[in-house]
Design a protein around this motif. Sequence first.
Motif, PDB file in Angstrom:
ATOM      1  N   ASP A   1      19.949  32.935  34.973  1.00  0.00           N
ATOM      2  CA  ASP A   1      19.219  32.381  36.212  1.00  0.00           C
ATOM      3  C   ASP A   1      19.300  31.685  37.685  1.00  0.00           C
ATOM      4  O   ASP A   1      18.793  30.545  37.834  1.00  0.00           O
ATOM      5  CB  ASP A   1      18.288  31.370  35.346  1.00  0.00           C
ATOM      6  N   VAL A   2      20.618  32.443  37.883  1.00  0.00           N
ATOM      7  CA  VAL A   2      20.860  31.834  39.496  1.00  0.00           C
ATOM      8  C   VAL A   2      20.733  32.300  40.395  1.00  0.00           C
ATOM      9  O   VAL A   2      20.105  34.242  39.793  1.00  0.00           O
ATOM     10  CB  VAL A   2      22.711  31.838  39.372  1.00  0.00           C
ATOM     11  N   ALA A   3      20.446  32.098  41.536  1.00  0.00           N
ATOM     12  CA  ALA A   3      20.237  33.058  42.097  1.00  0.00           C
ATOM     13  C   ALA A   3      20.934  33.587  43.247  1.00  0.00           C
ATOM     14  O   ALA A   3      20.989  33.900  44.216  1.00  0.00           O
ATOM     15  CB  ALA A   3      18.699  32.039  43.021  1.00  0.00           C
ATOM     16  N   PHE A   4      22.088  32.625  43.286  1.00  0.00           N
ATOM     17  CA  PHE A   4      22.842  33.125  44.319  1.00  0.00           C
ATOM     18  C   PHE A   4      24.633  32.447  43.604  1.00  0.00           C
ATOM     19  O   PHE A   4      24.636  31.448  42.989  1.00  0.00           O
ATOM     20  CB  PHE A   4      22.598  31.764  45.843  1.00  0.00           C
ATOM     21  N   ALA A   5      25.511  33.297  44.502  1.00  0.00           N
ATOM     22  CA  ALA A   5      26.877  32.892  43.624  1.00  0.00           C
ATOM     23  C   ALA A   5      27.644  32.834  44.966  1.00  0.00           C
ATOM     24  O   ALA A   5      26.951  33.484  46.043  1.00  0.00           O
ATOM     25  CB  ALA A   5      27.651  34.064  43.645  1.00  0.00           C
ATOM     26  N   VAL A   6      28.240  31.480  45.142  1.00  0.00           N
ATOM     27  CA  VAL A   6      29.231  30.706  45.963  1.00  0.00           C
ATOM     28  C   VAL A   6      31.103  31.820  44.942  1.00  0.00           C
ATOM     29  O   VAL A   6      31.235  31.372  44.775  1.00  0.00           O
ATOM     30  CB  VAL A   6      29.569  29.513  46.654  1.00  0.00           C
ATOM     31  N   VAL A   7      31.689  32.584  45.878  1.00  0.00           N
ATOM     32  CA  VAL A   7      32.973  32.202  45.088  1.00  0.00           C
ATOM     33  C   VAL A   7      33.967  32.541  46.004  1.00  0.00           C
ATOM     34  O   VAL A   7      34.195  32.945  47.334  1.00  0.00           O
ATOM     35  CB  VAL A   7      32.875  34.879  45.271  1.00  0.00           C
ATOM     36  N   LEU A   8      34.581  31.315  45.106  1.00  0.00           N
ATOM     37  CA  LEU A   8      36.460  30.900  45.854  1.00  0.00           C
ATOM     38  C   LEU A   8      37.017  32.370  45.710  1.00  0.00           C
ATOM     39  O   LEU A   8      38.036  31.845  44.941  1.00  0.00           O
ATOM     40  CB  LEU A   8      36.235  30.100  45.402  1.00  0.00           C
ATOM     41  N   LEU A   9      37.962  33.158  47.040  1.00  0.00           N
ATOM     42  CA  LEU A   9      39.115  33.449  46.837  1.00  0.00           C
ATOM     43  C   LEU A   9      40.260  32.690  47.014  1.00  0.00           C
ATOM     44  O   LEU A   9      40.075  32.591  48.579  1.00  0.00           O
ATOM     45  CB  LEU A   9      38.798  34.735  47.667  1.00  0.00           C
ATOM     46  N   THR A  10      40.422  32.255  46.457  1.00  0.00           N
ATOM     47  CA  THR A  10      41.625  31.422  46.318  1.00  0.00           C
ATOM     48  C   THR A  10      43.146  31.592  46.400  1.00  0.00           C
ATOM     49  O   THR A  10      43.348  32.638  44.943  1.00  0.00           O
ATOM     50  CB  THR A  10      42.034  29.686  45.908  1.00  0.00           C
ATOM     51  N   PRO A  11      43.718  31.140  47.099  1.00  0.00           N
ATOM     52  CA  PRO A  11      45.392  32.506  46.177  1.00  0.00           C
ATOM     53  C   PRO A  11      46.514  31.545  44.978  1.00  0.00           C
ATOM     54  O   PRO A  11      46.990  30.773  45.292  1.00  0.00           O
ATOM     55  CB  PRO A  11      46.556  31.778  47.377  1.00  0.00           C
ATOM     56  N   ASP A  12      45.621  32.320  43.766  1.00  0.00           N
ATOM     57  CA  ASP A  12      45.652  31.589  42.960  1.00  0.00           C
ATOM     58  C   ASP A  12      47.390  32.598  42.259  1.00  0.00           C
ATOM     59  O   ASP A  12      47.742  32.261  41.306  1.00  0.00           O
ATOM     60  CB  ASP A  12      44.811  31.029  41.934  1.00  0.00           C
ATOM     61  N   ASP A  13      47.119  33.755  42.492  1.00  0.00           N
ATOM     62  CA  ASP A  13      48.593  34.683  41.495  1.00  0.00           C
ATOM     63  C   ASP A  13      49.008  35.142  42.887  1.00  0.00           C
ATOM     64  O   ASP A  13      48.184  35.191  43.858  1.00  0.00           O
ATOM     65  CB  ASP A  13      47.599  35.640  41.248  1.00  0.00           C
ATOM     66  N   GLN A  14      49.860  36.006  42.247  1.00  0.00           N
ATOM     67  CA  GLN A  14      50.248  37.192  43.184  1.00  0.00           C
ATOM     68  C   GLN A  14      50.108  38.623  42.445  1.00  0.00           C
ATOM     69  O   GLN A  14      50.264  38.414  41.090  1.00  0.00           O
ATOM     70  CB  GLN A  14      51.868  36.685  43.662  1.00  0.00           C
ATOM     71  N   GLY A  15      50.075  39.757  43.367  1.00  0.00           N
ATOM     72  CA  GLY A  15      49.742  41.009  42.859  1.00  0.00           C
ATOM     73  C   GLY A  15      50.595  42.076  44.041  1.00  0.00           C
ATOM     74  O   GLY A  15      50.252  42.033  45.140  1.00  0.00           O
ATOM     75  N   GLY A  16      50.529  43.192  43.092  1.00  0.00           N
ATOM     76  CA  GLY A  16      50.643  44.397  44.310  1.00  0.00           C
ATOM     77  C   GLY A  16      50.856  46.181  43.091  1.00  0.00           C
ATOM     78  O   GLY A  16      50.290  45.692  42.049  1.00  0.00           O
TER      79      GLY A  16
END
Length: 145
Positions: free
Chosen positions: A49-64
Motif C-alpha cells: 500500500d505504499v505510494a513512494f519508495a526511498v532507496v538507500l544505495l550505500t556501500p555495504d558490499d563489494q563486487g565485480g
Amino acid sequence: MFIVHGHNREAKFEVQALLGRLGLEGVILDEQSGRGETIIEKFEREAADVAFAVVLLTPDDQGGVATATLDALKPRARQNVILELGYFAAKLGRGRVCALRQGAVEIPSDYNGVQYLGLRRGRRVEDRDCRELRDAGLRVDMNRL
C-alpha cells in the motif's frame, strides 16, 4: 512510504527522521512484525500500500565480474536493496522511487541514466531534495524542515 536500506543504520535513521520532519511516515521493514511470514511475504505485505519508495544505495558490499582482482572490486549496495529498487520501480513507476546514492556505489546497469540524489553525511537538506516527493503528489510540509 517505504525506506529500502542495507547495513548503514545511520543513513536509514537520518532519512526516517527527515521524512518525519516533513510529516511523512517511512516504513522500515525490519521494524515491522513478521507474523510468522518469510521475509519476502513480509516485504510484499508491507510494500502493498505504499505510494513512494526511498532507496538507500550505500556501500555495504563489494563486487565485480568473476575475473576481477580484489583491487578491482567496486562498492555496491546490498542485494536486497537492488531487488527492492527494481520491485518498486516496476510497481510504482520510476517517478515514485527516489534513489539516494552514497559515494561511488555502483548503479545497476539497467538503471543507468535514472537520476538519483547524493547522500552525504551531515549534508543540509534543501528544497530541491524534497522535489521528488512533492512531484509524486505527496503532501510535504517544507516549513517543518
